[in-house]
Scaffold this motif. Structure first.
Motif, mmCIF file in Angstrom:
data_model
loop_
_atom_site.group_PDB
_atom_site.id
_atom_site.type_symbol
_atom_site.label_atom_id
_atom_site.label_comp_id
_atom_site.label_asym_id
_atom_site.label_seq_id
_atom_site.Cartn_x
_atom_site.Cartn_y
_atom_site.Cartn_z
ATOM 1 N N VAL A 142 0.863 -1.183 0.000
ATOM 2 C CA VAL A 142 0.000 0.000 0.000
ATOM 3 C C VAL A 142 0.896 1.229 0.000
ATOM 4 C CG1 VAL A 142 -1.896 1.184 1.156
ATOM 5 C CG2 VAL A 142 -1.680 -1.295 1.367
ATOM 6 N N THR A 143 0.696 2.113 -0.972
ATOM 7 C CA THR A 143 1.522 3.307 -1.120
ATOM 8 C C THR A 143 0.668 4.553 -0.976
ATOM 9 O OG1 THR A 143 2.962 2.100 -2.662
ATOM 10 C CG2 THR A 143 3.185 4.498 -2.587
ATOM 11 N N TYR A 144 1.098 5.453 -0.088
ATOM 12 C CA TYR A 144 0.414 6.743 0.098
ATOM 13 C C TYR A 144 1.488 7.810 0.191
ATOM 14 C CZ TYR A 144 -2.737 10.294 1.999
ATOM 15 O OH TYR A 144 -3.475 11.438 2.202
ATOM 16 N N GLY A 145 1.556 8.664 -0.816
ATOM 17 C CA GLY A 145 2.656 9.614 -0.879
ATOM 18 C C GLY A 145 3.952 8.854 -1.049
ATOM 19 N N ASP A 146 4.911 9.119 -0.182
ATOM 20 C CA ASP A 146 6.178 8.396 -0.209
ATOM 21 C C ASP A 146 6.217 7.260 0.795
ATOM 22 O OD1 ASP A 146 7.304 9.973 -2.203
ATOM 23 O OD2 ASP A 146 7.950 11.490 -0.765
ATOM 24 N N SER A 147 5.099 7.037 1.481
ATOM 25 C CA SER A 147 5.047 6.013 2.523
ATOM 26 C C SER A 147 4.518 4.694 1.960
ATOM 27 C CB SER A 147 4.152 6.489 3.671
ATOM 28 O OG SER A 147 4.136 5.565 4.715
ATOM 29 N N ILE A 148 5.134 3.601 2.377
ATOM 30 C CA ILE A 148 4.748 2.268 1.894
ATOM 31 C C ILE A 148 4.528 1.346 3.087
ATOM 32 C CG2 ILE A 148 5.428 0.261 0.522
ATOM 33 C CD1 ILE A 148 7.196 2.104 -1.135
ATOM 34 N N GLU A 149 3.416 0.638 3.087
ATOM 35 C CA GLU A 149 3.124 -0.381 4.100
ATOM 36 C C GLU A 149 2.920 -1.717 3.396
ATOM 37 O OE1 GLU A 149 2.908 -0.540 7.365
ATOM 38 O OE2 GLU A 149 3.251 1.552 7.897
ATOM 39 N N ILE A 150 3.389 -2.773 4.038
ATOM 40 C CA ILE A 150 3.338 -4.112 3.447
ATOM 41 C C ILE A 150 2.398 -5.008 4.248
ATOM 42 C CG2 ILE A 150 4.702 -6.145 2.800
ATOM 43 C CD1 ILE A 150 5.313 -3.612 1.193
ATOM 44 N N MET A 151 1.611 -5.822 3.545
ATOM 45 C CA MET A 151 0.842 -6.900 4.165
ATOM 46 C C MET A 151 1.347 -8.203 3.568
ATOM 47 S SD MET A 151 -3.044 -5.295 4.209
ATOM 48 C CE MET A 151 -3.731 -6.760 4.995
ATOM 49 N N ASN A 152 2.117 -8.941 4.343
ATOM 50 C CA ASN A 152 2.735 -10.151 3.806
ATOM 51 C C ASN A 152 3.096 -11.108 4.941
ATOM 52 O OD1 ASN A 152 4.065 -11.617 1.547
ATOM 53 N ND2 ASN A 152 5.892 -11.279 2.785
ATOM 54 N N PRO A 153 2.663 -12.393 4.829
ATOM 55 C CA PRO A 153 1.791 -12.933 3.783
ATOM 56 C C PRO A 153 0.310 -12.775 4.148
ATOM 57 C CG PRO A 153 2.557 -14.712 5.200
ATOM 58 C CD PRO A 153 3.193 -13.447 5.726
ATOM 59 N N VAL A 154 -0.526 -12.778 3.124
ATOM 60 C CA VAL A 154 -1.979 -12.755 3.320
ATOM 61 C C VAL A 154 -2.472 -14.174 3.031
ATOM 62 C CG1 VAL A 154 -4.166 -11.729 2.622
ATOM 63 C CG2 VAL A 154 -2.087 -10.349 2.604
ATOM 64 N N GLN A 155 -2.568 -14.994 4.067
ATOM 65 C CA GLN A 155 -2.911 -16.403 3.894
ATOM 66 C C GLN A 155 -4.304 -16.748 4.389
ATOM 67 O OE1 GLN A 155 0.866 -17.822 5.832
ATOM 68 N NE2 GLN A 155 1.015 -19.060 3.987
ATOM 69 N N THR A 156 -5.029 -15.736 4.882
ATOM 70 C CA THR A 156 -6.391 -15.950 5.344
ATOM 71 C C THR A 156 -7.200 -14.679 5.125
ATOM 72 O OG1 THR A 156 -7.771 -16.444 7.273
ATOM 73 C CG2 THR A 156 -5.686 -15.329 7.683
ATOM 74 N N SER A 157 -8.493 -14.843 4.978
ATOM 75 C CA SER A 157 -9.369 -13.684 4.819
ATOM 76 C C SER A 157 -9.762 -13.087 6.156
ATOM 77 C CB SER A 157 -10.632 -14.080 4.035
ATOM 78 O OG SER A 157 -11.350 -15.089 4.738
ATOM 79 N N ASP A 158 -9.499 -13.802 7.242
ATOM 80 C CA ASP A 158 -9.879 -13.323 8.572
ATOM 81 C C ASP A 158 -9.189 -12.003 8.889
ATOM 82 O OD1 ASP A 158 -11.291 -15.640 8.760
ATOM 83 O OD2 ASP A 158 -9.955 -16.624 10.198
ATOM 84 N N GLY A 159 -9.977 -10.987 9.201
ATOM 85 C CA GLY A 159 -9.436 -9.700 9.611
ATOM 86 C C GLY A 159 -8.762 -8.910 8.506
#
Length: 691
Positions: A142-159
């Motif tokens: 996820v990129t907003y401006g110059d800031s980047i956040e990572i979601m890894n790994p996404v192995q479930t739909s929960d939450g």
């Protein structure tokens, strides 16, 4: 023109017009489509909070999805869910929101994923009747401006929605905080590193500056280049002052017979505020090494968030033997889970008032009595519209049997019960045992029942309340019974029984030893009953005090006595009935806030329950819904083996059987109808009607 009109009116044009209608309908549908989410927890719909966040984006925000193709069915379903929910985000967002799906068969996208910190994960795959392992990408950036956040790994739909919306909100808050700095305002990242440490053979001391500088360069780019970096080699005489000011590590050593001191630490500062990041010398079997260099970039990012935290403060009452929220053995995991949105502030009611801007307080496991003044402060806080959360044990361990690890639990005679009784809740000095509990197979003793850890399923949780309606089950260990009978009679209060034991529960009151071999259910089943274990009261409360307790307004009383015979003002802030609606949450156990049932990641059912309680009590109901989507479980509560086998077979073959029966019945009814029509209108016709 006349011929065209005639053609349009004739049947010849019907097919062409129908095709045109379908094309136009598809074009309209592409722009304005409608979805219906028929799942009970609305798992495929966005919560109001998520819609608000993406609808009000001020700058471009992009979500890049890095998922490999050809995933096994379990993970393919997760990928499909991610795509479906991102469509919902896109539909609710303004023009600043975008989503792109990266083709992971292309080497350049694999390289991009690695640069962003998204690594392949190893998953199990069944192919050609063989179980194997496969490397796959399953992450988001996820990129907003110059800031980047990572979601890894996404192995479930929960939450998933909760995690994504939380990250977006934090990124926006951080960007707003940094962009809100004055033109000449900057942050400072300082590495305090004594050069002498490099000469002492400490592993990592030589590389520390370069590693931290590289992490700084990345974080600084992501945060509008508002951070300055400097390295300081402190002199021996400066070390103690730096250690006292920032809490960084000092190291004493000898150099050619001279006693010297060195320092190591990493400090992020903004004005008078600072955050010391974890960096220190650690000793191991192999010698000394610099700890905290493994993932400096993540540490820096977390430090920035802590420095600009807008977390809501929650008062944590201390001084009565409460559970320590800073101890790993206590409620540290609980504090960690809520730290993203809330900050616990210790309050000693004997020395201070509850701050005016504070909306909620927690009283967690008190073992000693409160003074009259302390009880009065809690009472008046609730009546002024404050929200109070009380975790109160019915029994406490008196310290006996410790050498055997068994414990000996006796009544917890704490006077906080006086307040609860006045508000309509009777708190029993007991511990609830339940046949519906955690069980374990032991090689020596067979099945062991942990009666003091009731397992509460959906029918024992409040069905229509956001705190519990999506939870499949909750463990409520070492709970005492609560009775809201008087509160239910109070028309000014709304009472919600959030959690109950099963109907096969019983109460123990004294000298309780928590060991499955020393406990058995009562032989007389008539003693079984259902108990309330967690309650929520909302509305206007009556004070637990008839008047201001003596001594609380002592200064006013003394001034009034001195001014006897003269005109004097005597003031009082005593509130008899709530001026604003308040909320009171009561749980019959403080142990549910400890690491016995709360994991570090907040995935346990009790963790979800408690985070929902905190959010609800602080006005963030939407977070409860987001957090627990896809968690609702319809557990089979039938206990007999025959009954379980029946429903297993019914689910496998019963539906198909009933479909066949329904088809035969419809066929017979239609045949009878045809015969009836034939008999009524053409009784002499001997031909068989086959169509």
């Amino acid at each position: 023109m006349k011929k065209i009109l005639q053609w349009l009116k004739s049947p010849k044009s019907d097919f062409v017009l129908f095709v045109i209608f379908l094309v136009l309908l598809n074009l309209v549908g592409h722009r304005a489509f409608v979805r219906f989410d028929l799942t009970a927890p609305k798992s495929y719909s966005l919560s109001k909070a998520s819609k608000t966040v993406v609808k009000n984006l001020d700058s471009p925000l992009s979500v890049r999805v890095f998922f490999s193709e050809g995933l096994p069915s379990t993970y393919a379903n997760v990928y499909q869910y991610v795509k479906d929910i991102l469509v919902e985000y896109k539909g609710a967002a303004n023009k600043n929101f975008s989503v792109s799906y990266m083709d992971m068969s292309k080497p350049e996208n694999e390289e991009l994923a690695r640069d962003l910190g998204i690594q392949q994960v190893q998953i199990q795959e069944i192919k050609n009747n063989e179980v194997g392992l496969k490397q796959a990408y399953m992450g988001l950036a996820v990129t907003y401006g110059d800031s980047i956040e990572i979601m890894n790994p996404v192995q479930t739909s929960d939450g998933f929605e909760f995690n994504l919306t939380s990250k977006i909100s934090k990124m926006i808050s951080m960007a707003d905080a940094l962009s809100g700095l004055g033109k000449n305002e900057r942050l400072t990242l300082t590495l305090y590193l004594s050069n002498d440490l490099k000469k002492l053979g400490i592993s990592g001391a030589e590389e520390a500056e370069q590693i931290i500088r590289e992490a700084y360069n990345s974080i600084n780019r992501q945060n509008f280049d508002r951070i300055d970096f400097k390295v300081i080699d402190p002199a021996t005489e400066e070390v103690d002052a730096l250690s006292a000011k920032y809490g960084i590590q000092s190291i004493s050593y000898s150099d050619h017979g001279l006693s010297k001191k060195a320092a190591i630490g990493l400090v992020l500062e903004h004005g008078e505020e600072f955050y010391a990041l974890p960096l220190e010398i650690l000793r191991s079997f192999f010698g000394y090494a610099v700890g905290g260099l493994d993932d400096v970039e993540t540490t820096l990012s977390e430090g920035l968030q802590s420095l600009f935290s807008t977390a809501k403060a929650i008062g944590y009452i201390t001084g009565h033997g409460e559970v320590d929220h800073t101890s790993e053995e206590g409620a540290a995991n609980f504090e960690k889970l809520i730290s993203g949105n809330y900050e616990l502030k210790d309050i000693d009611l004997n020395k201070e008032e509850i701050p005016a801007g504070m909306n909620s307080i927690i009283i967690n496991g008190p073992k000693q009595d409160f003074t009259e003044e302390e009880l009065y402060k809690i009472d008046q806080f609730l009546l002024r519209g404050g929200d109070v959360m009380i975790f109160i044990d019915g029994t406490v361990d008196d310290g006996k049997n410790q050498m055997y690890g068994l414990g000996n639990y006796v009544a917890n005679n704490n006077n906080i019960d006086r307040l609860l009784a006045k508000y309509g809740i009777e708190h029993s000095k007991n511990m609830i045992m339940d046949k519906n509990c955690i069980k374990d197979m032991n090689a020596q003793y067979g099945e062991l029942n942990y009666w003091w850890v009731p397992t509460l399923h959906k029918k024992q949780l409040a069905k229509k309340h956001v705190i519990t309606n999506n939870l499949g089950y909750v463990y409520m260990l070492q709970s005492s019974a609560l009775n809201p009978a008087d509160a239910l009679e109070n028309k000014k209060l709304k009472v919600t029984e959030l959690a109950k034991s099963s109907e096969e529960a019983w109460a123990l009151e004294d000298n309780i030893t928590l060991h499955p071999l020393y406990l058995e259910p009562p032989a007389d089943t008539s003693s079984f009953k259902q108990y309330d274990l967690a309650l929520l009261l909302e509305g206007k409360f009556d004070s637990a005090f008839d008047e201001v307790p003596e001594g609380i307004n002592k200064a006013d009383q003394e001034s009034a006595e001195k001014a006897e015979g003269e005109t004097a003002l005597v003031t009082s802030n005593f509130i008899k009935t709530s001026v604003m609606p308040g909320k009171l949450f009561v749980a019959g156990s403080s142990v549910i806030t400890t690491r016995q049932v709360i994991d570090e990641n907040g995935a346990s059912p009790v963790a979800m329950f408690l985070m929902n309680v905190i959010d609800y009590m602080n006005g963030n109901e939407e977070l409860c819904t987001m957090r627990t989507k896809s968690l609702s479980v319809n557990n089979l509560t039938i206990k007999s083996k025959a009954g379980a086998n029946f429903w297993k077979l019914f689910n496998s073959f019963g539906i198909a059987f009933f479909v066949v029966i329904a088809g035969l019945i419809i066929w017979r009814l239609r045949s009878a109808r045809r015969r009836a029509i034939n008999k009524k209108y053409n009784p002499d016709d001997t031909r068989t009607i086959t169509k």
